[in-house]
Each structure stands twice: as structure tokens, then as C-alpha cells.
Design a protein around this motif. Structure first.
Motif, mmCIF file in Angstrom:
data_model
loop_
_atom_site.group_PDB
_atom_site.id
_atom_site.type_symbol
_atom_site.label_atom_id
_atom_site.label_comp_id
_atom_site.label_asym_id
_atom_site.label_seq_id
_atom_site.Cartn_x
_atom_site.Cartn_y
_atom_site.Cartn_z
ATOM 1 N N SER A 8 0.846 -1.194 0.000
ATOM 2 C CA SER A 8 0.000 0.000 0.000
ATOM 3 C C SER A 8 0.877 1.239 0.000
ATOM 4 O O SER A 8 2.064 1.192 0.341
ATOM 5 C CB SER A 8 -0.946 0.015 1.209
ATOM 6 N N ILE A 9 0.281 2.351 -0.400
ATOM 7 C CA ILE A 9 1.003 3.615 -0.497
ATOM 8 C C ILE A 9 0.090 4.740 -0.019
ATOM 9 O O ILE A 9 -1.131 4.700 -0.222
ATOM 10 C CB ILE A 9 1.484 3.876 -1.946
ATOM 11 N N GLY A 10 0.680 5.714 0.642
ATOM 12 C CA GLY A 10 -0.075 6.873 1.097
ATOM 13 C C GLY A 10 0.757 8.124 0.964
ATOM 14 O O GLY A 10 1.990 8.073 0.901
ATOM 15 N N ALA A 11 0.109 9.264 0.918
ATOM 16 C CA ALA A 11 0.819 10.533 0.786
ATOM 17 C C ALA A 11 0.025 11.643 1.441
ATOM 18 O O ALA A 11 -1.187 11.522 1.657
ATOM 19 C CB ALA A 11 1.075 10.864 -0.688
ATOM 20 N N TYR A 12 0.732 12.710 1.750
ATOM 21 C CA TYR A 12 0.079 13.927 2.218
ATOM 22 C C TYR A 12 0.793 15.114 1.595
ATOM 23 O O TYR A 12 2.020 15.234 1.681
ATOM 24 C CB TYR A 12 0.120 14.054 3.734
ATOM 25 N N LEU A 13 0.021 15.960 0.929
ATOM 26 C CA LEU A 13 0.541 17.177 0.315
ATOM 27 C C LEU A 13 -0.222 18.357 0.900
ATOM 28 O O LEU A 13 -1.450 18.398 0.831
ATOM 29 C CB LEU A 13 0.378 17.131 -1.203
ATOM 30 N N PRO A 14 0.476 19.308 1.513
ATOM 31 C CA PRO A 14 -0.217 20.468 2.086
ATOM 32 C C PRO A 14 -1.104 21.146 1.059
ATOM 33 O O PRO A 14 -0.821 21.126 -0.146
ATOM 34 C CB PRO A 14 0.940 21.382 2.521
ATOM 35 N N SER A 15 -2.178 21.748 1.517
ATOM 36 C CA SER A 15 -3.144 22.358 0.598
ATOM 37 C C SER A 15 -2.652 23.666 -0.004
ATOM 38 O O SER A 15 -3.114 24.078 -1.073
ATOM 39 C CB SER A 15 -4.467 22.600 1.327
ATOM 40 N N ARG A 45 3.952 22.637 -3.093
ATOM 41 C CA ARG A 45 3.120 22.689 -1.902
ATOM 42 C C ARG A 45 3.962 23.166 -0.717
ATOM 43 O O ARG A 45 5.108 22.725 -0.541
ATOM 44 C CB ARG A 45 2.518 21.321 -1.596
ATOM 45 N N VAL A 46 3.377 24.037 0.079
ATOM 46 C CA VAL A 46 4.073 24.606 1.228
ATOM 47 C C VAL A 46 3.223 24.378 2.473
ATOM 48 O O VAL A 46 2.030 24.684 2.493
ATOM 49 C CB VAL A 46 4.351 26.108 1.031
ATOM 50 N N ARG A 47 3.847 23.856 3.502
ATOM 51 C CA ARG A 47 3.143 23.490 4.731
ATOM 52 C C ARG A 47 2.527 24.705 5.414
ATOM 53 O O ARG A 47 2.969 25.835 5.227
ATOM 54 C CB ARG A 47 4.102 22.780 5.681
ATOM 55 N N ASP A 48 1.553 24.448 6.245
ATOM 56 C CA ASP A 48 0.904 25.476 7.054
ATOM 57 C C ASP A 48 1.829 25.865 8.198
ATOM 58 O O ASP A 48 2.324 25.005 8.927
ATOM 59 C CB ASP A 48 -0.405 24.901 7.600
ATOM 60 N N THR A 49 2.099 27.144 8.370
ATOM 61 C CA THR A 49 2.976 27.600 9.454
ATOM 62 C C THR A 49 2.245 28.471 10.475
ATOM 63 O O THR A 49 2.883 29.109 11.310
ATOM 64 C CB THR A 49 4.179 28.379 8.886
ATOM 65 N N ARG A 50 0.921 28.480 10.418
ATOM 66 C CA ARG A 50 0.158 29.227 11.416
ATOM 67 C C ARG A 50 0.306 28.545 12.775
ATOM 68 O O ARG A 50 0.306 27.313 12.858
ATOM 69 C CB ARG A 50 -1.314 29.296 11.022
ATOM 70 N N PRO A 51 0.465 29.314 13.843
ATOM 71 C CA PRO A 51 0.744 28.734 15.164
ATOM 72 C C PRO A 51 -0.255 27.675 15.610
ATOM 73 O O PRO A 51 0.131 26.675 16.238
ATOM 74 C CB PRO A 51 0.703 29.958 16.096
ATOM 75 N N GLU A 152 8.693 15.518 4.895
ATOM 76 C CA GLU A 152 9.705 16.503 4.500
ATOM 77 C C GLU A 152 9.156 17.929 4.559
ATOM 78 O O GLU A 152 8.492 18.400 3.632
ATOM 79 C CB GLU A 152 10.224 16.199 3.091
ATOM 80 N N ALA A 153 9.425 18.604 5.675
ATOM 81 C CA ALA A 153 9.138 20.037 5.791
ATOM 82 C C ALA A 153 10.408 20.773 5.382
ATOM 83 O O ALA A 153 11.167 21.271 6.206
ATOM 84 C CB ALA A 153 8.743 20.381 7.224
ATOM 85 N N ILE A 154 10.623 20.819 4.070
ATOM 86 C CA ILE A 154 11.923 21.233 3.547
ATOM 87 C C ILE A 154 11.949 22.655 2.992
ATOM 88 O O ILE A 154 13.006 23.187 2.661
ATOM 89 C CB ILE A 154 12.391 20.212 2.471
ATOM 90 N N THR A 155 10.787 23.305 2.911
ATOM 91 C CA THR A 155 10.776 24.659 2.326
ATOM 92 C C THR A 155 11.477 25.731 3.156
ATOM 93 O O THR A 155 11.702 26.821 2.631
ATOM 94 C CB THR A 155 9.336 25.112 2.010
ATOM 95 N N THR A 177 13.255 25.504 -5.567
ATOM 96 C CA THR A 177 12.443 24.526 -6.298
ATOM 97 C C THR A 177 11.803 23.480 -5.394
ATOM 98 O O THR A 177 11.064 22.620 -5.871
ATOM 99 C CB THR A 177 13.297 23.781 -7.339
ATOM 100 N N VAL A 178 12.053 23.531 -4.081
ATOM 101 C CA VAL A 178 11.606 22.447 -3.212
ATOM 102 C C VAL A 178 10.162 22.638 -2.748
ATOM 103 O O VAL A 178 9.637 23.754 -2.727
ATOM 104 C CB VAL A 178 12.524 22.286 -1.978
ATOM 105 N N GLY A 179 9.540 21.526 -2.371
ATOM 106 C CA GLY A 179 8.179 21.542 -1.850
ATOM 107 C C GLY A 179 8.038 20.585 -0.684
ATOM 108 O O GLY A 179 8.796 19.618 -0.549
ATOM 109 N N ASP A 180 7.076 20.838 0.178
ATOM 110 C CA ASP A 180 6.829 20.008 1.362
ATOM 111 C C ASP A 180 5.906 18.841 1.021
ATOM 112 O O ASP A 180 5.024 18.955 0.169
ATOM 113 C CB ASP A 180 6.191 20.850 2.470
ATOM 114 N N SER A 181 6.077 17.731 1.737
ATOM 115 C CA SER A 181 5.260 16.548 1.466
ATOM 116 C C SER A 181 5.472 15.495 2.534
ATOM 117 O O SER A 181 6.425 15.548 3.315
ATOM 118 C CB SER A 181 5.627 15.937 0.107
ATOM 119 N N GLY A 182 4.602 14.509 2.531
ATOM 120 C CA GLY A 182 4.789 13.302 3.317
ATOM 121 C C GLY A 182 4.422 12.108 2.459
ATOM 122 O O GLY A 182 3.548 12.194 1.597
ATOM 123 N N CYS A 183 5.106 10.985 2.667
ATOM 124 C CA CYS A 183 4.804 9.790 1.882
ATOM 125 C C CYS A 183 5.108 8.553 2.728
ATOM 126 O O CYS A 183 6.000 8.586 3.590
ATOM 127 C CB CYS A 183 5.614 9.763 0.588
#
Length: 349
Positions: A8-15, A45-51, A152-155, A177-183
């Protein structure tokens, strides 16, 4: 002989999606070249950074693992091993953790109470290296199944580049060129050839590690000299892949043509690099390369999750027919290269 498979495979990409133009608009001095055209990255995609809703490496990894397990036959408590492979290890917003291991923290969070847990770090080849290790553990009979996961919160490196770039040409432009993600992936024992990792081999050639560094540019000749130097050195770097796979197949009495791959997935670090790597592959193997699957335009370079974000995306769009044979080629600092051959049929998104 035992083999493993992708169960199985799963992913998460910030909105939150940010375009290359939006990133460049923050620079004090715009580049003297078209970054989007050169890299192929239109957005990332860039992660949410709101507190009150901050997304870090840990939350990205948990979201991906949860998505993966939602379509797995295994519950978290049935996993034998968890391997965390992310480069970034942020938790509780911006705090970086080396100990306790990310894998153990992820295991506790998802309820994998019986799993062996450990972290590895191998630059952008992280998830493929985790797959390599878990494949060997399953093939040896040491474990029945396991989870490979990366958040990867790499941005932040892009944020740093935006703040520090002060010239029209700067080596930090690649960081934009980088983007945030989870896999996440669950692997278990293959039961037939329709779902099977045929082989996976990894190679680190430290004598070529200097190829990961930016080549200095002669200011009198500018970007042209830099580009020529990089092209020359990158060719040597990509030959590590073709040489090692050709030798691997020859030892088994086979050729690249015999493998009949349906698709190839390269590391997503630039649209221009993929046809360049395929051209080298065609020249060295003496046969056309299979069609490449890529999502660089949508998500940018997501580092360790790169290959599997492509796989997840293309499965979700029904672009990979059941029974397809796929070749994955890592390219990471170190220098790390290698190859993974797999046939997938039941893997779904």
C-alpha cells in the motif's frame, strides 16, 4: 526465493500551493534567467505555518502513514518494523529531533506497538534506501512486513534562499524549487509476479561527492561556463546508474531491453534533467528508454519522497495500468545512485 512487494502507499501534500513567480517576487534581486522554464517547477506545496495549525516533518509523516494504512490490509499494531527516512526532522513546529528516533515517535503515534523502529538518512535517496533495507529484511525472513515513511518540511531552505540571495546569479536558486510533502509505503512478502519488487540495488560513490556541490562560475563567462561544467560532471554522475545496472543485468544473462520496462521514474529535481538522463540511458544501454512519469511541475523537488509522490499521483490519476513494470532511479548527494525494478497490479490510491 522470497521477494517483497509494495502492499500500500499513502501521501500527504499540504493544501497551500505557491507558484514559482510568487517565490521569485520575494527576492531583492530577480534572477537573470527563467527559473520556471529551466527547472519545470510551476508550483510547489508549502506546509501550514500558522501557530494553531503548524505542519512540521512529524505531522506530514503521520498524515502520510495514516493515509497509507487506510488502504492496507495491516493495522498499525501488525507492523513488524517502521523505518523513518526523512532529511528534515522537525517536531513541535520548528524543533529538530535526532533522539528519540522519528520512527519510534511515529510508531507510538499511530499505534504500532510491536514494531522495530529506526531512522536512516541518505539524502534524497532516503525512501528508496528504506525500501532497500526493508526489502532485504523481508527476503531474509527477519520480518513479515513494515512501513517506510518520510515527512519533508523542507521549504525553510527556500525561505533562507529568499532572504539571502542578493545577486542575479546565486547557487541557492536551486533551493527555490523544493516543496513540502509526506509519503509512506507498506511492504510485505510478494505472493506472485504481478506484484513484486524484482530487485533493488543502491550504490554510494563517495569519490564523486564533489559533484553535488555547485561548480564555481568564472564571472567573465557567467552562467554559460557554470552550465558546461555542471553538464560534464553530471554526465559522469549519471553514468554510475547505467554502468551499475548494466553490470547487474549482465551477471544474470540479461540486458536492459530484456527487462521490458513500461515506465521510468527519476528523482524530481528538474524537468530538463530527465530527458538528459534518459538520453544518457539510451546511449549507454543502446535502446530507447520507457516513458517517464513525473510531477515536477506540480510539486517541485520533494527530496526523499520524490519517486513515491510520483507513483502515488499517477496511480491516483489511473495513469498506470495493472501489471506495469516500473524502473525507479535515485539521484542523491553522496553520490547515491541505484535502481529499483517492480511490477505493480493491486496497488491502489
Amino acid at each position: 526465493m522470497l521477494h517483497s512487494r509494495f502492499e500500500s502507499i499513502g501521501a500527504y501534500l499540504p493544501s497551500n500551493s505557491v507558484t514559482t513567480d510568487e517565490v521569485l517576487s520575494q527576492l531583492a534581486i530577480p534572477p537573470s534567467f527563467d527559473l520556471e522554464r529551466i527547472t519545470g517547477v510551476e508550483q510547489r506545496r508549502v506546509r501550514d505555518t500558522r501557530p494553531d495549525s503548524h505542519e512540521d516533518s512529524f505531522t506530514l509523516a503521520i498524515a502520510a502513514a495514516t493515509d497509507c494504512l487506510s488502504r492496507s490490509r495491516y493495522a498499525a499494531a501488525e507492523l513488524d518494523v517502521i523505518i523513518s527516512t526523512s532529511i528534515t526532522r522537525s517536531k513541535n513546529a520548528t524543533r529538530m529531533y535526532m533522539e528519540p528516533s522519528f520512527a519510534s515517535s511515529i510508531g507510538r503515534a499511530i499505534g504500532a506497538t510491536q514494531a522495530i523502529t529506526f531512522d536512516i538518512s541518505n539524502a534524497c535517496a532516503g525512501m528508496l534506501t528504506g525500501t532497500y533495507i526493508l526489502d532485504r529484511m523481508i527476503r531474509s525472513g527477519a520480518v513479515r512486513n513494515g512501513l517506510v515513511v518520510s515527512g519533508e518540511a523542507i521549504t525553510p531552505i527556500s525561505d533562507t534562499a529568499v532572504n539571502e540571495i542578493s545577486e542575479k546569479y546565486d547557487l541557492q536558486f536551486a533551493s527555490l524549487t523544493v516543496g513540502d510533502s509526506g509519503c509512506a509505503l507498506v511492504l510485505d512478502q510478494a505472493v506472485d509476479d504481478a506484484d513484486k519488487i524484482h530487485y533493488i540495488e543502491m550504490m554510494t560513490a563517495s569519490e564523486y561527492s564533489h559533484l553535488c556541490l555547485g561548480m564555481p562560475s568564472d564571472k567573465t563567462q557567467g552562467v554559460a561556463l557554470y552550465t558546461d561544467n555542471r553538464k560534464m560532471h553530471n554526465e559522469s554522475r549519471f553514468l554510475l546508474w547505467t554502468d551499475t545496472q548494466r553490470e547487474f543485468l549482465a551477471a544474470r544473462g540479461r540486458t536492459f531491453t530484456d527487462e521490458e520496462f513500461d515506465y521510468i521514474i527519476h528523482h524530481q529535481f528538474g524537468a530538463a534533467a530527465v530527458p538528459y538522463m534518459n538520453a544518457i540511458g539510451e546511449r549507454e544501454f543502446g535502446t530507447p528508454m520507457p516513458p517517464d512519469l513525473n510531477v515536477i511541475h506540480k510539486y517541485g523537488n520533494t527530496s526523499t519522497t520524490s519517486h513515491f509522490i510520483v507513483l502515488h499521483d499517477q496511480l491516483g490519476d489511473d495513469n498506470i495500468p495493472a501489471g506495469s513494470k516500473i524502473l525507479m532511479i535515485p539521484a542523491a548527494s553522496g553520490v547515491v545512485t541505484g535502481f529499483l525494478s517492480t511490477t505493480i497490479s493491486s496497488l491502489k490510491v
